[in-house]
Design a protein around this motif. Structure first.
Motif, PDB file in Angstrom:
ATOM      1  N   GLN A  10       0.842  -1.219   0.000  1.00  0.00           N
ATOM      2  CA  GLN A  10       0.000   0.000   0.000  1.00  0.00           C
ATOM      3  C   GLN A  10       0.867   1.255   0.000  1.00  0.00           C
ATOM      4  OE1 GLN A  10      -2.723  -0.041   3.351  1.00  0.00           O
ATOM      5  NE2 GLN A  10      -3.711  -1.902   2.580  1.00  0.00           N
ATOM      6  N   ASP A  13       2.173   1.803  -3.469  1.00  0.00           N
ATOM      7  CA  ASP A  13       1.144   2.362  -4.356  1.00  0.00           C
ATOM      8  C   ASP A  13       0.927   3.854  -4.082  1.00  0.00           C
ATOM      9  OD1 ASP A  13       0.850  -0.100  -5.442  1.00  0.00           O
ATOM     10  OD2 ASP A  13      -1.023  -0.602  -4.401  1.00  0.00           O
ATOM     11  N   GLU A  14       0.912   4.207  -2.788  1.00  0.00           N
ATOM     12  CA  GLU A  14       0.684   5.619  -2.440  1.00  0.00           C
ATOM     13  C   GLU A  14       1.837   6.497  -2.909  1.00  0.00           C
ATOM     14  OE1 GLU A  14      -0.631   6.374   1.662  1.00  0.00           O
ATOM     15  OE2 GLU A  14      -1.442   4.349   1.660  1.00  0.00           O
TER      16      GLU A  14
END
Ligand code: URA
Length: 199
Positions: A10, A13-14
């Protein structure tokens, strides 16, 4: 996929989508990658450098250029397997011309590093260079113990986290040792502390 792997994915992705980052346009213009981090998601030791250089931005991997070659030698000298540790940087995109990271850049990427620490929960944080030393000492409320890196390198500082007590070990940045054998000898000596950090 384990929880840690999912949480770290995550973050990746951020950061990839972090258009508001001061270095995002550089990344797009140069067709390079952010460098999130690499290594064991259960590492005892987390190494934190400054920011990706040219080779790192080209590959997306931390410490894979000249400084990485020195880091690899230092790990071998301390009997540490690179795959057992986690290696990352404060700033996840390459600053132009490898200049020092700016306060705004450290502020933009710092929260991702904070999350990486919370996910991996290392018992030792080894900072590489003065920027990560400064960031980590302040993060754990140890700013009153901050001195110059020449006074702090190779020492161990106790810090309290929400997952228990850890050690912070400031080290010189391996890039300093590329052309300076005295610093390399100091780094080799300092890395010995990582074998069994004193409590
Ligand atoms: N220097 C750093 O601080 N980090 C890297 O990943 C490479 C060089």
């Amino acid at each position: 996929m384990s929880d840690r792997t999912e949480l770290l994915r995550q973050i990746k992705d951020e950061v990839i989508g972090l258009k508001e980052s001061p270095l995002y346009q550089e990344r797009i213009k140069n067709k390079v990658f952010p460098v999130i981090g690499e290594g064991s998601h259960h590492a005892r030791i987390m190494f934190i450098g400054e920011a990706p250089g040219r080779n790192e931005a080209a590959t997306g991997k931390p410490f894979c250029g000249a400084a990485g070659k020195i880091l690899d030698e230092l790990l071998v000298s301390a009997d540490i397997d690179r795959k057992d540790v986690y290696i990352t940087n404060i700033v996840k995109d390459r600053p132009p011309f490898n200049r020092d990271p700016l306060p705004d850049e450290i502020n933009a990427y710092g929260p991702f590093l904070d999350r990486q620490i919370e996910i991996i929960q290392p018992s030792v944080i080894a900072t590489l260079g003065r920027f990560s030393m400064d960031y980590i000492m302040r993060k754990f409320g140890l700013e009153n113990q901050l001195k110059s890196i020449s006074q702090m390198h190779g020492k161990s500082f106790k810090a309290t986290t929400n997952y228990g007590e850890i050690k912070i070990i400031p080290l010189y940045h391996p890039a300093v040792a590329i052309y300076n054998n005295t610093t390399k000898d100091t780094l080799i000596k300092d890395f010995q502390i990582l074998k069994s950090p004193p409590l």
